[in-house]
Scaffold this motif. Structure first.
Motif, PDB file in Angstrom:
ATOM      1  N   SER A  41       0.484  -2.182  -3.007  1.00 49.95           N
ATOM      2  CA  SER A  41       0.648  -3.172  -4.072  1.00 49.95           C
ATOM      3  C   SER A  41       0.441  -4.563  -3.463  1.00 49.95           C
ATOM      4  N   ASN A  42       0.283  -5.563  -4.324  1.00 49.05           N
ATOM      5  CA  ASN A  42       0.157  -6.948  -3.851  1.00 49.05           C
ATOM      6  C   ASN A  42       1.335  -7.343  -2.982  1.00 49.05           C
ATOM      7  N   ASP A  43       2.540  -7.060  -3.469  1.00 48.36           N
ATOM      8  CA  ASP A  43       3.736  -7.460  -2.738  1.00 48.36           C
ATOM      9  C   ASP A  43       3.844  -6.752  -1.386  1.00 48.36           C
ATOM     10  N   GLU A  44       3.534  -5.453  -1.358  1.00 51.00           N
ATOM     11  CA  GLU A  44       3.573  -4.733  -0.085  1.00 51.00           C
ATOM     12  C   GLU A  44       2.572  -5.327   0.899  1.00 51.00           C
ATOM     13  N   PHE A  45       1.363  -5.567   0.425  1.00 58.18           N
ATOM     14  CA  PHE A  45       0.318  -6.111   1.289  1.00 58.18           C
ATOM     15  C   PHE A  45       0.753  -7.437   1.894  1.00 58.18           C
ATOM     16  N   TYR A  46       1.202  -8.363   1.065  1.00 53.46           N
ATOM     17  CA  TYR A  46       1.588  -9.678   1.572  1.00 53.46           C
ATOM     18  C   TYR A  46       2.871  -9.627   2.390  1.00 53.46           C
ATOM     19  N   HIS A  47       3.723  -8.666   2.106  1.00 58.14           N
ATOM     20  CA  HIS A  47       4.915  -8.477   2.938  1.00 58.14           C
ATOM     21  C   HIS A  47       4.498  -8.131   4.376  1.00 58.14           C
ATOM     22  N   TYR A  48       3.568  -7.191   4.513  1.00 59.15           N
ATOM     23  CA  TYR A  48       3.131  -6.797   5.849  1.00 59.15           C
ATOM     24  C   TYR A  48       2.319  -7.902   6.534  1.00 59.15           C
ATOM     25  N   ILE A  49       1.538  -8.645   5.771  1.00 55.76           N
ATOM     26  CA  ILE A  49       0.791  -9.762   6.359  1.00 55.76           C
ATOM     27  C   ILE A  49       1.751 -10.831   6.855  1.00 55.76           C
ATOM     28  N   ALA A  50       2.770 -11.158   6.053  1.00 58.32           N
ATOM     29  CA  ALA A  50       3.764 -12.157   6.474  1.00 58.32           C
ATOM     30  C   ALA A  50       4.518 -11.665   7.703  1.00 58.32           C
TER      31      ALA A  50
END
Length: 180
Positions: A41-50
Protein backbone atom coordinates in the motif's frame (compact mmCIF):
# COMPACT_ATOMS: atom_id res chain seq x y z
CA UNK A 1 7.43 -14.40 -13.84
CA UNK A 2 9.11 -15.22 -10.55
CA UNK A 3 8.66 -12.42 -8.00
CA UNK A 4 12.36 -12.56 -7.03
CA UNK A 5 13.41 -12.06 -10.64
CA UNK A 6 10.99 -9.13 -10.87
CA UNK A 7 12.47 -7.60 -7.70
CA UNK A 8 16.00 -8.10 -8.97
CA UNK A 9 15.20 -6.51 -12.35
CA UNK A 10 13.32 -3.60 -10.80
CA UNK A 11 16.09 -2.71 -8.35
CA UNK A 12 18.81 -3.33 -10.94
CA UNK A 13 17.16 -0.99 -13.43
CA UNK A 14 16.34 1.66 -10.84
CA UNK A 15 19.81 1.66 -9.31
CA UNK A 16 21.56 1.64 -12.67
CA UNK A 17 19.56 4.43 -14.29
CA UNK A 18 18.74 6.86 -11.48
CA UNK A 19 21.43 9.21 -10.32
CA UNK A 20 22.05 10.25 -6.69
CA UNK A 21 21.00 7.08 -4.97
CA UNK A 22 18.06 5.98 -2.87
CA UNK A 23 15.88 9.07 -2.98
CA UNK A 24 16.00 9.27 -6.75
CA UNK A 25 14.76 5.68 -7.00
CA UNK A 26 11.57 6.31 -5.03
CA UNK A 27 9.26 7.44 -7.86
CA UNK A 28 10.16 4.46 -10.04
CA UNK A 29 9.87 1.98 -7.17
CA UNK A 30 6.53 3.44 -6.11
CA UNK A 31 5.23 3.17 -9.64
CA UNK A 32 6.13 -0.52 -9.97
CA UNK A 33 5.59 -1.83 -6.43
CA UNK A 34 2.49 0.13 -5.42
CA UNK A 35 0.71 1.36 -8.54
CA UNK A 36 1.32 -1.42 -11.08
CA UNK A 37 1.76 -4.59 -9.03
CA UNK A 38 -0.04 -3.72 -5.76
CA UNK A 39 2.63 -5.47 -3.69
CA UNK A 40 2.38 -2.75 -1.03
CA UNK A 41 0.00 0.00 0.00
CA UNK A 42 1.06 3.66 -0.22
CA UNK A 43 1.47 3.88 3.53
CA UNK A 44 3.51 0.67 3.76
CA UNK A 45 5.78 1.79 0.93
CA UNK A 46 6.49 5.20 2.43
CA UNK A 47 6.86 3.70 5.89
CA UNK A 48 9.69 1.49 4.65
CA UNK A 49 11.26 4.32 2.63
CA UNK A 50 11.21 6.60 5.69
CA UNK A 51 12.68 3.79 7.79
CA UNK A 52 15.47 3.21 5.25
CA UNK A 53 16.32 6.92 5.40
CA UNK A 54 16.74 6.77 9.16
CA UNK A 55 18.99 3.70 9.30
CA UNK A 56 22.74 3.98 8.77
CA UNK A 57 24.10 2.75 5.47
CA UNK A 58 23.41 3.07 1.78
CA UNK A 59 19.78 4.10 1.37
CA UNK A 60 19.24 2.23 -1.90
CA UNK A 61 20.43 -1.05 -0.41
CA UNK A 62 18.51 -0.62 2.84
CA UNK A 63 15.36 0.22 0.86
CA UNK A 64 15.89 -2.86 -1.28
CA UNK A 65 16.34 -5.06 1.78
CA UNK A 66 13.28 -3.72 3.59
CA UNK A 67 10.97 -3.71 0.58
CA UNK A 68 12.22 -7.07 -0.71
CA UNK A 69 11.72 -8.65 2.72
CA UNK A 70 8.20 -7.25 3.00
CA UNK A 71 7.23 -8.46 -0.47
CA UNK A 72 8.79 -11.95 -0.49
CA UNK A 73 10.69 -12.70 2.71
CA UNK A 74 14.42 -13.50 2.81
CA UNK A 75 14.55 -14.50 -0.85
CA UNK A 76 12.95 -11.19 -1.84
CA UNK A 77 15.45 -9.32 0.34
CA UNK A 78 18.38 -11.09 -1.32
CA UNK A 79 17.06 -10.57 -4.85
CA UNK A 80 16.26 -6.88 -4.32
CA UNK A 81 19.54 -6.09 -2.57
CA UNK A 82 21.61 -7.85 -5.24
CA UNK A 83 19.65 -5.95 -7.86
CA UNK A 84 20.47 -2.68 -6.10
CA UNK A 85 24.16 -3.48 -5.57
CA UNK A 86 25.47 -5.30 -8.67
CA UNK A 87 24.77 -2.73 -11.41
CA UNK A 88 26.26 0.08 -9.35
CA UNK A 89 29.30 -1.98 -8.43
CA UNK A 90 29.97 -2.74 -12.08
CA UNK A 91 29.21 0.82 -13.19
CA UNK A 92 31.44 2.37 -10.51
CA UNK A 93 34.36 0.14 -11.45
CA UNK A 94 34.06 1.08 -15.13
CA UNK A 95 33.46 4.77 -14.46
CA UNK A 96 36.37 5.00 -12.04
CA UNK A 97 38.70 3.55 -14.67
CA UNK A 98 37.38 6.02 -17.27
CA UNK A 99 37.42 8.98 -14.87
CA UNK A 100 41.10 8.44 -14.15
CA UNK A 101 41.94 8.62 -17.86
CA UNK A 102 39.76 11.50 -19.13
CA UNK A 103 40.69 15.13 -18.39
CA UNK A 104 38.02 17.01 -16.40
CA UNK A 105 37.54 19.91 -18.81
CA UNK A 106 35.28 20.84 -21.71
CA UNK A 107 32.28 18.68 -22.39
CA UNK A 108 33.03 16.27 -19.55
CA UNK A 109 32.65 19.13 -17.08
CA UNK A 110 29.23 19.99 -18.56
CA UNK A 111 28.10 16.36 -18.52
CA UNK A 112 28.75 16.21 -14.77
CA UNK A 113 26.82 19.46 -14.30
CA UNK A 114 23.86 17.97 -16.21
CA UNK A 115 23.93 14.78 -14.14
CA UNK A 116 24.02 16.78 -10.93
CA UNK A 117 21.02 18.90 -11.97
CA UNK A 118 18.89 15.89 -12.94
CA UNK A 119 19.71 14.24 -9.64
CA UNK A 120 18.31 17.28 -7.84
CA UNK A 121 15.06 16.98 -9.78
CA UNK A 122 14.65 13.32 -8.80
CA UNK A 123 15.35 14.07 -5.15
CA UNK A 124 12.85 16.95 -5.19
CA UNK A 125 10.18 14.70 -6.74
CA UNK A 126 10.80 12.01 -4.12
CA UNK A 127 10.67 14.49 -1.25
CA UNK A 128 7.48 16.06 -2.63
CA UNK A 129 5.71 12.71 -2.96
CA UNK A 130 6.87 11.47 0.46
CA UNK A 131 5.97 14.57 2.45
CA UNK A 132 2.27 13.85 3.13
CA UNK A 133 3.01 10.29 4.20
CA UNK A 134 5.87 10.77 6.65
CA UNK A 135 5.39 14.04 8.46
CA UNK A 136 2.91 15.05 11.06
CA UNK A 137 0.21 17.52 10.15
CA UNK A 138 1.61 20.30 12.34
CA UNK A 139 2.69 23.62 10.87
CA UNK A 140 6.10 23.23 12.51
CA UNK A 141 6.89 20.26 10.27
CA UNK A 142 6.17 22.22 7.12
CA UNK A 143 8.31 25.14 8.27
CA UNK A 144 11.13 22.73 9.11
CA UNK A 145 10.96 21.14 5.66
CA UNK A 146 10.91 24.55 3.97
CA UNK A 147 13.82 25.73 6.12
CA UNK A 148 15.94 22.67 5.36
CA UNK A 149 15.16 23.02 1.65
CA UNK A 150 16.29 26.67 1.68
CA UNK A 151 19.44 25.89 3.66
CA UNK A 152 20.42 22.99 1.38
CA UNK A 153 19.60 24.79 -1.85
CA UNK A 154 20.89 28.30 -1.25
CA UNK A 155 23.36 28.29 1.65
CA UNK A 156 25.47 25.28 0.62
CA UNK A 157 25.70 23.89 4.17
CA UNK A 158 26.86 20.29 4.49
CA UNK A 159 24.26 17.58 5.06
CA UNK A 160 25.83 16.30 8.33
CA UNK A 161 25.61 19.84 9.73
CA UNK A 162 21.94 20.05 8.73
CA UNK A 163 21.18 16.66 10.30
CA UNK A 164 22.93 17.68 13.52
CA UNK A 165 21.02 20.98 13.54
CA UNK A 166 17.67 19.20 13.03
CA UNK A 167 18.56 16.76 15.80
CA UNK A 168 19.39 19.56 18.24
CA UNK A 169 16.28 21.49 17.23
CA UNK A 170 14.06 18.42 17.77
CA UNK A 171 15.53 17.89 21.23
CA UNK A 172 14.95 21.54 22.13
CA UNK A 173 11.38 21.44 20.81
CA UNK A 174 10.64 18.24 22.74
CA UNK A 175 12.06 19.66 25.96
CA UNK A 176 10.08 22.89 25.48
CA UNK A 177 6.82 21.02 24.87
CA UNK A 178 7.22 18.66 27.81
CA UNK A 179 8.68 20.90 30.48
CA UNK A 180 7.55 24.44 29.65
Amino acid sequence: MNINIELFKLFAISSAFTFSGGLAMIPMLHDKLVTENNYLSNDEFYHYIALSQSLPGVTAVISACLLGEKINGKKGRLAASLGAILPILFLMIVLTMIYEVIPQTGIIKYIFIAIRSTAGIYIFEAAFSMTPHIISKSKKSYFLILGVFIVVTFLNISIPTIILGCFIMSILMTVRERYL
